[in-house]
Write a protein that holds these residues in place. Structure first.
Motif, PDB file in Angstrom:
ATOM      1  N   LEU A 167       0.775  -1.202   0.047  1.00 22.07           N
ATOM      2  CA  LEU A 167       0.096   0.048   0.136  1.00 22.07           C
ATOM      3  C   LEU A 167       1.035   1.389  -0.121  1.00 22.07           C
ATOM      4  O   LEU A 167       1.887   1.617   0.883  1.00 22.07           O
ATOM      5  CB  LEU A 167      -0.645   0.011   1.163  1.00 22.07           C
ATOM      6  N   VAL A 168       0.777   2.148  -0.937  1.00 22.55           N
ATOM      7  CA  VAL A 168       1.357   3.528  -1.034  1.00 22.55           C
ATOM      8  C   VAL A 168       0.328   4.602  -1.053  1.00 22.55           C
ATOM      9  O   VAL A 168      -0.635   4.845  -1.768  1.00 22.55           O
ATOM     10  CB  VAL A 168       2.025   3.551  -2.359  1.00 22.55           C
ATOM     11  N   LEU A 169       0.779   5.667  -0.051  1.00 24.19           N
ATOM     12  CA  LEU A 169      -0.033   6.734   0.072  1.00 24.19           C
ATOM     13  C   LEU A 169       0.930   7.843   0.015  1.00 24.19           C
ATOM     14  O   LEU A 169       2.102   8.035   0.797  1.00 24.19           O
ATOM     15  CB  LEU A 169      -0.904   6.755   1.784  1.00 24.19           C
ATOM     16  N   SER A 170       0.494   8.882  -0.882  1.00 26.23           N
ATOM     17  CA  SER A 170       1.265   9.958  -0.818  1.00 26.23           C
ATOM     18  C   SER A 170       0.570  11.379  -0.850  1.00 26.23           C
ATOM     19  O   SER A 170      -0.530  11.312  -1.624  1.00 26.23           O
ATOM     20  CB  SER A 170       2.150   9.886  -2.146  1.00 26.23           C
ATOM     21  N   LEU A 171       1.178  12.479  -0.555  1.00 22.90           N
ATOM     22  CA  LEU A 171       0.755  13.925  -0.433  1.00 22.90           C
ATOM     23  C   LEU A 171       1.748  14.494  -1.350  1.00 22.90           C
ATOM     24  O   LEU A 171       2.897  14.354  -0.982  1.00 22.90           O
ATOM     25  CB  LEU A 171       0.743  14.608   1.008  1.00 22.90           C
ATOM     26  N   GLN A 172       1.574  15.179  -2.475  1.00 28.11           N
ATOM     27  CA  GLN A 172       2.128  15.633  -3.575  1.00 28.11           C
ATOM     28  C   GLN A 172       2.012  17.152  -3.844  1.00 28.11           C
ATOM     29  O   GLN A 172       0.930  17.543  -3.757  1.00 28.11           O
ATOM     30  CB  GLN A 172       2.152  14.741  -4.684  1.00 28.11           C
ATOM     31  N   ASN A 173       2.836  17.660  -4.215  1.00 22.98           N
ATOM     32  CA  ASN A 173       2.930  19.061  -4.805  1.00 22.98           C
ATOM     33  C   ASN A 173       1.922  19.032  -6.108  1.00 22.98           C
ATOM     34  O   ASN A 173       1.922  18.198  -6.887  1.00 22.98           O
ATOM     35  CB  ASN A 173       4.134  19.609  -5.345  1.00 22.98           C
ATOM     36  N   PRO A 174       1.041  19.828  -6.072  1.00 25.25           N
ATOM     37  CA  PRO A 174      -0.102  19.973  -7.274  1.00 25.25           C
ATOM     38  C   PRO A 174       0.478  20.670  -8.385  1.00 25.25           C
ATOM     39  O   PRO A 174       0.324  21.917  -8.679  1.00 25.25           O
ATOM     40  CB  PRO A 174      -1.287  20.766  -6.448  1.00 25.25           C
TER      41      PRO A 174
END
Length: 449
Positions: A206-213
């Motif tokens: 499972l991979v979860l990420s918050l990324q630059n828009p």
């Protein structure tokens, strides 16, 4: 004789530099199969040197030659989106801009986790030098740190976008990113990866990420891929869930640098984008991914008589900057909405011997709900970074290449690509059935270090 000389040199180095004593194999061995299995970007060719922590230095030199039947300009020799219509001029180009350099650090442990970092750069930087092959600019690719436990990783910094795990294994640097296999950009993010071992042969990741828009920019002239001129109210959120099984063994993955088991999974991304004079536009995408070892490696390392199948399909909205859709938005202000599209990709990779790889594939990116693309104004079309020559109906790529590893450092490659863009409207919004096509013949030489 060469092997004996290498062993003798390594023995002398052990007395001269005790820091190298941990190596159990010669650094460069010139026999088959080579001790490093294959030339590698992040592989076993790294040899620790001392800085504050253990530091590995590596990368590769790559010389590209490409002949295009439709001159695509400074971005050549990569396959192009929005190909020039009725191109009548061909071109030949040499470049070494894909050459790259990386530094990898193995630091102290923290709460049982290994700490690592990597910084990598190539020479595809922007500015006026981006249009020349002789004076390219340095460009940051990756810069991240990570904490690695046995089944958990926390990564922070700039790394691959979580959306779109597949990258077409082309010698062409674009790797199908605008033709159905969106694998860019590399974005600043914080990412959590958790692995669950179901049994000895099967696992779930499972991979979860918050990324630059990355679809946003402060202004049209800002140093960003986006041209819509606004920031989103939230960062992008992205994720993957991937099942892996050793039931079919393993076979070579990307560039033949490592072995991969059977994999099947889902991926997705969601975010928003602000546009002056318009409501916020939702940006999202979701898809499926698969990797199948059709002919497995006999020992988990040797590539001889192995075959791999990789495939991916997705639906996306407003993701032109990632290469997933042809446009950013459709409609007119104040009711602009995300431009929808879909893409798919399939590839076969066969190794008749340890050192020779043969790869072929097909990619396609198309519009979804084509009626929404009719009658667009020049102002709306101008908000998308890829619509240089018009509004695409689809962009496709057919490719085949052969690679051969002379030893653990040198790889030679040749490739043929057919790239086609079918248009549905000009840059002014007028309907058209025009198309742009390009046949590309490419030769390349790598030196991995």
């Amino acid at each position: 004789m060469i092997k004996r000389l290498g062993l003798s040199a390594a023995t002398l180095l052990l007395f001269a530099a005790p820091a190298l004593a941990e190596e159990t194999a010669p650094y460069n061995c010139d026999y088959s199969p080579s001790c490093e299995v294959a030339p590698g970007v992040y592989g076993a060719m790294a040899s620790p040197v001392k800085s504050k922590f253990n530091l590995s230095v590596g990368g590769y030199v790559k010389l590209d030659y490409a002949h295009n039947t439709n001159a695509v300009g400074p971005r050549s020799p990569v396959a192009f989106q929005n190909l020039p219509i009725n191109g009548s001029k061909d071109e030949s180009i040499f470049t070494a801009k894909q050459s790259r350099l990386w530094f990898k650090v193995a630091g102290p442990t923290f709460l049982g986790a290994k700490t690592n970092a990597l910084v990598e750069a190539d020479f595809y930087g922007g500015g006026s030098a981006a249009t020349t092959n002789e004076n390219p600019n340095f460009r940051l690719r990756h810069a991240y740190g990570s904490l690695d436990w046995a089944n958990t990783q926390v990564l922070f910094g700039q790394f691959w976008d979580v959306f779109g795990p597949a990258a077409a294994d082309t010698i062409d640097f674009s790797q199908g990113s605008s033709t159905g296999a969106p694998n860019n950009p590399r974005v600043p993010q914080i990412r959590l990866t958790q692995k669950y071992n179901l049994n000895a042969d099967n696992s779930l990741k499972l991979v979860l990420s918050l990324q630059n828009p990355g679809q946003d920019s402060a202004s049209v002239a800002a140093a960003s891929f986006s041209k819509t001129g606004g920031y989103g109210s939230i960062v992008n959120a992205a994720g993957q869930i991937m099942f892996s099984s050793k039931a079919l063994g393993v076979s070579p993955g990307f560039m033949g640098l490592g072995m991969s088991p059977l994999q099947a999974g889902l991926f997705g991304l969601g975010g928003r984008q602000k546009i002056a004079g318009n409501h916020q536009v939702d940006v999202y995408g979701y898809g499926v991914y698969g990797f199948v070892p059709l002919l497995k490696s006999k020992d988990g390392k040797n590539r001889a008589m192995t075959m791999s199948l990789e495939t991916q399909a997705y639906i996306a909205s407003g993701m032109d900057m990632q290469g997933a859709t042809a446009l950013s938005v459709v409609g007119s202000k104040p009711d602009l909405t995300g431009a929808k599209g879909y893409g798919y990709y399939g590839q076969l990779k066969f190794y008749p011997t340890q050192d020779m790889g043969i790869t072929g594939g097909y990619n396609r990116r198309s519009v979804l709900n084509s009626d929404n693309y009719n009658g667009l104004s020049a102002a709306t079309i101008g908000l998308s970074q890829g619509a240089v020559n018009g509004v695409e109906r689809y962009n496709e790529l057919i490719y085949a290449n052969i690679t051969y590893d002379l030893n653990a450092a040198i790889r030679l490659a040749t490739e043929f690509e057919h790239n086609k863009t079918q248009y549905m409207a000009t840059t002014t919004g007028a309907a058209t059935t025009a198309s742009g096509q390009n046949n590309i013949v490419r030769f390349a030489a790598y030196y991995f270090f």
